[in-house]
Design an enzyme around this catalytic site. Structure first.
Site, PDB file in Angstrom:
ATOM      1  N   ASP A  16       0.834  -1.211   0.000  1.00 14.09           N
ATOM      2  CA  ASP A  16       0.000   0.000   0.000  1.00 14.09           C
ATOM      3  C   ASP A  16       0.868   1.261   0.000  1.00 14.09           C
ATOM      4  OD1 ASP A  16      -2.110  -1.764   0.203  1.00 14.09           O
ATOM      5  OD2 ASP A  16      -2.673  -1.186   2.257  1.00 14.09           O
ATOM      6  N   SER A 257     -19.346   3.866  10.831  1.00 12.37           N
ATOM      7  CA  SER A 257     -19.473   4.493  12.155  1.00 12.37           C
ATOM      8  C   SER A 257     -20.821   4.187  12.823  1.00 12.37           C
ATOM      9  CB  SER A 257     -19.285   6.004  12.041  1.00 12.37           C
ATOM     10  OG  SER A 257     -20.250   6.509  11.143  1.00 12.37           O
ATOM     11  N   GLN A 258     -21.723   3.505  12.076  1.00 13.55           N
ATOM     12  CA  GLN A 258     -23.006   3.113  12.669  1.00 13.55           C
ATOM     13  C   GLN A 258     -22.891   1.788  13.412  1.00 13.55           C
ATOM     14  OE1 GLN A 258     -25.808   5.106  12.405  1.00 13.55           O
ATOM     15  NE2 GLN A 258     -24.265   6.467  11.513  1.00 13.55           N
ATOM     16  N   GLY A 290     -12.668  -2.916   7.909  1.00 10.45           N
ATOM     17  CA  GLY A 290     -13.484  -4.069   7.522  1.00 10.45           C
ATOM     18  C   GLY A 290     -12.682  -5.366   7.648  1.00 10.45           C
ATOM     19  N   ASP A 291     -11.412  -5.324   7.271  1.00 14.66           N
ATOM     20  CA  ASP A 291     -10.561  -6.527   7.353  1.00 14.66           C
ATOM     21  C   ASP A 291     -10.349  -6.943   8.811  1.00 14.66           C
ATOM     22  OD1 ASP A 291     -10.317  -6.416   4.601  1.00 14.66           O
ATOM     23  OD2 ASP A 291      -8.491  -5.206   4.670  1.00 14.66           O
ATOM     24  N   CYS A 330      -8.718  -0.046  15.211  1.00 14.52           N
ATOM     25  CA  CYS A 330      -8.025   0.072  13.934  1.00 14.52           C
ATOM     26  C   CYS A 330      -8.200   1.465  13.311  1.00 14.52           C
ATOM     27  CB  CYS A 330      -8.534  -1.022  12.995  1.00 14.52           C
ATOM     28  SG  CYS A 330      -8.082  -0.801  11.294  1.00 14.52           S
TER      29      CYS A 330
HETATM   30  P1  ATP Z   1     -12.684  -0.304   4.971  1.00 11.81           P
HETATM   31  O1  ATP Z   1     -12.911  -0.522   3.496  1.00 11.81           O
HETATM   32  O2  ATP Z   1     -12.422   1.125   5.359  1.00 11.81           O
HETATM   33  O3  ATP Z   1     -11.741  -1.263   5.585  1.00 11.81           O
HETATM   34  P2  ATP Z   1     -15.349  -1.309   5.164  1.00 11.81           P
HETATM   35  O4  ATP Z   1     -16.104  -0.396   4.241  1.00 11.81           O
HETATM   36  O5  ATP Z   1     -15.061  -2.684   4.701  1.00 11.81           O
HETATM   37  O6  ATP Z   1     -14.066  -0.605   5.706  1.00 11.81           O
HETATM   38  P3  ATP Z   1     -16.953  -0.393   7.369  1.00 11.81           P
HETATM   39  O7  ATP Z   1     -18.347  -0.851   7.458  1.00 11.81           O
HETATM   40  O8  ATP Z   1     -16.711   1.008   6.934  1.00 11.81           O
HETATM   41  O9  ATP Z   1     -16.169  -1.471   6.504  1.00 11.81           O
HETATM   42  O10 ATP Z   1     -16.227  -0.567   8.776  1.00 11.81           O
HETATM   43  C1  ATP Z   1     -16.012  -1.838   9.356  1.00 11.81           C
HETATM   44  C2  ATP Z   1     -16.185  -1.766  10.841  1.00 11.81           C
HETATM   45  O11 ATP Z   1     -15.182  -0.890  11.386  1.00 11.81           O
HETATM   46  C3  ATP Z   1     -17.500  -1.163  11.329  1.00 11.81           C
HETATM   47  O12 ATP Z   1     -18.553  -2.110  11.302  1.00 11.81           O
HETATM   48  C4  ATP Z   1     -17.108  -0.741  12.742  1.00 11.81           C
HETATM   49  O13 ATP Z   1     -17.042  -1.882  13.575  1.00 11.81           O
HETATM   50  C5  ATP Z   1     -15.697  -0.211  12.527  1.00 11.81           C
HETATM   51  N1  ATP Z   1     -15.697   1.239  12.238  1.00 11.81           N
HETATM   52  C6  ATP Z   1     -15.623   1.823  11.022  1.00 11.81           C
HETATM   53  N2  ATP Z   1     -15.669   3.171  11.138  1.00 11.81           N
HETATM   54  C7  ATP Z   1     -15.763   3.433  12.451  1.00 11.81           C
HETATM   55  C8  ATP Z   1     -15.845   4.640  13.227  1.00 11.81           C
HETATM   56  N3  ATP Z   1     -15.845   5.843  12.675  1.00 11.81           N
HETATM   57  N4  ATP Z   1     -15.929   4.513  14.588  1.00 11.81           N
HETATM   58  C9  ATP Z   1     -15.917   3.292  15.188  1.00 11.81           C
HETATM   59  N5  ATP Z   1     -15.840   2.130  14.502  1.00 11.81           N
HETATM   60  C10 ATP Z   1     -15.773   2.196  13.162  1.00 11.81           C
HETATM   61  O1  RIB Z   2      -9.067  -3.298   2.827  1.00 13.65           O
HETATM   62  C1  RIB Z   2      -7.918  -2.506   2.758  1.00 13.65           C
HETATM   63  C2  RIB Z   2      -7.019  -2.976   1.661  1.00 13.65           C
HETATM   64  O2  RIB Z   2      -7.662  -2.795   0.425  1.00 13.65           O
HETATM   65  C3  RIB Z   2      -5.718  -2.219   1.558  1.00 13.65           C
HETATM   66  O3  RIB Z   2      -4.705  -2.735   2.379  1.00 13.65           O
HETATM   67  C4  RIB Z   2      -5.402  -2.262   0.085  1.00 13.65           C
HETATM   68  O4  RIB Z   2      -4.344  -3.102  -0.225  1.00 13.65           O
HETATM   69  C5  RIB Z   2      -6.710  -2.675  -0.603  1.00 13.65           C
HETATM   70  O5  RIB Z   2      -6.605  -3.880  -1.207  1.00 13.65           O
END
Ligand code: ATP
Ligand code: RIB
Length: 345
Positions: A16, A257-258, A290-291, A330
């Protein structure tokens, strides 16, 4: 002592390149950004690191075995100096990572918008991840020394491989606990039929909408607009459809954030709830949130399967809550893998 459960993560590994900026430039505009740093990443390896770190019950003991299966470019200094050591320090075996000639390791260019609460925009060049296309070879690596307790997959390796693995692992003869996170969603989508018999599906709101966009039976019912937050009744309706149509036991929708919504089919009952996100003081970088969630959840499932056969009686509320807490940690730190907390933290 009973043997430790095994998680095999089959997916992408990326380097990254992260640029932080006070705002995102417009078309034709050049802007001075705040910083550029290089980090280990990729959805597959981030989730493997999250599984590995979650499994550390103390700085010296890890109660779940975690193995990464994927590919990088041969002789890549970033793999040798950054990705591999980070995976290994996080308790992840890299024996299943193939170093391929004639191709680069996957990369992600990530723009972190400091002016928009650390929101990110990501451009991925798949590189070696696109060459994880020999289903027979991947299956052989994934079933080496027997079936793992849990398989974790995402959407950053070829669609044909992912759909082939879903078919193989979810077949009645080989029934394995697969946790599938279709992120990013393949441009051609994922047919609901391909999810037949899946144990756990984890999607964010965008992927959830994409999954249902093609389902004609649901098109007569209004689904909220992308700029609206999905309502609980909407999530109930969509997950009921997935339980019934594809027999998926657990559906989790992460809502940023929900917080997190889950729906677990246990016998005749549906155990479902929306767990609010943990309140954080400052969001630094959401990359990998999310990961982190997927990895922590997978480790909880693997621990459960080490004690009991099948998902029945999984304490899903506890598993979701802990993964929600880890993901909140995270987002308060920079980078993907480095920002994932250890289980004992
Ligand atoms: P990303 O692609 O940024 O890794 P994502 O889109 O796969 O994330 P999100 O639903 O945005 O997944 O976030 C995953 C989890 O991270 C949420 O369900 C929550 O548990 C935590 N999270 C994300 N944003 C926040 C926040 N602002 N405050 C607290 N927890 C958060
Ligand atoms: O989910 C986050 C990841 O998405 C990053 O580490 C980047 O490599 C992209 O694949």
């Amino acid at each position: 002592m009973s043997p430790r459960p095994v998680i095999r993560v089959i997916g992408s590994l990326n380097i990254d390149f992260v640029t932080r900026t006070p705002r995102v430039p417009g078309p034709g505009e050049t802007l001075s950004a705040t910083s550029m740093t290089v980090h280990p990443g990729g959805k597959g390896s981030n989730q493997a690191v999250a599984c590995g770190k979650a499994a550390f019950t103390s700085p010296t003991s890890q109660d779940v075995v975690v193995e990464m299966i994927g590919a990088v470019g041969a002789n890549d200094p970033y793999y040798a100096s950054l990705l591999k050591p980070t995976l290994e320090k996080s308790g992840v075996s890299t024996a299943g990572v193939e170093e391929m000639e004639g191709v680069q390791t996957g990369t992600a260019t990530i723009i972190v918008d400091e002016g928009a609460n650390g929101e990110n925009r990501i451009l991925v060049v798949p590189g070696a991840n696109a060459r994880v296309d020999d289903l027979g070879k991947v299956m052989e690596a994934a079933t080496k020394d027997g079936l793992p307790d849990v398989v974790v997959m995402q959407g950053e390796i070829p669609r044909s491989t992912v759909l082939g693995l879903l078919r193989a692992f979810n077949s009645p003869e080989r029934k394995t606990c697969v946790i599938f996170n279709p992120a990013p969603m393949f441009p051609e989508g994922v047919p609901i039929d391909a999810l037949q018999g899946l144990a756990v599906l984890v999607v964010n709101e965008t992927e959830c909408r994409q999954l249902f966009a093609a389902v004609e039976e649901l098109n007569t019912v209004p689904v909220s607009r992308p700029d609206e937050i999905m309502t609980e009744s909407e999530l109930d309706r969509l997950t009921t459809y997935l339980h019934g149509k594809a027999g998926i036991r657990i559906v989790v929708v992460t809502l940023g954030s929900q917080g997190v919504y889950y729906s677990f089919e246990t016998g005749d009952l549906l155990d479902r709830a929306l767990i609010p996100a943990v309140k954080v003081e400052r969001v630094v970088d959401t990359t990998g949130a999310g990961d982190t969630f997927v990895g922590y959840f997978a480790t909880a499932v693997a621990r459960h399967l080490a004690r009991v056969k099948g998902l029945d009686n999984l304490n899903i509320r506890e598993a979701v809550s802990r993964a929600n807490e880890a993901a909140a940690k995270c987002v308060q730190r920079s980078g993907a893998m480095e920002s994932i907390p250890f289980g004992y933290e």
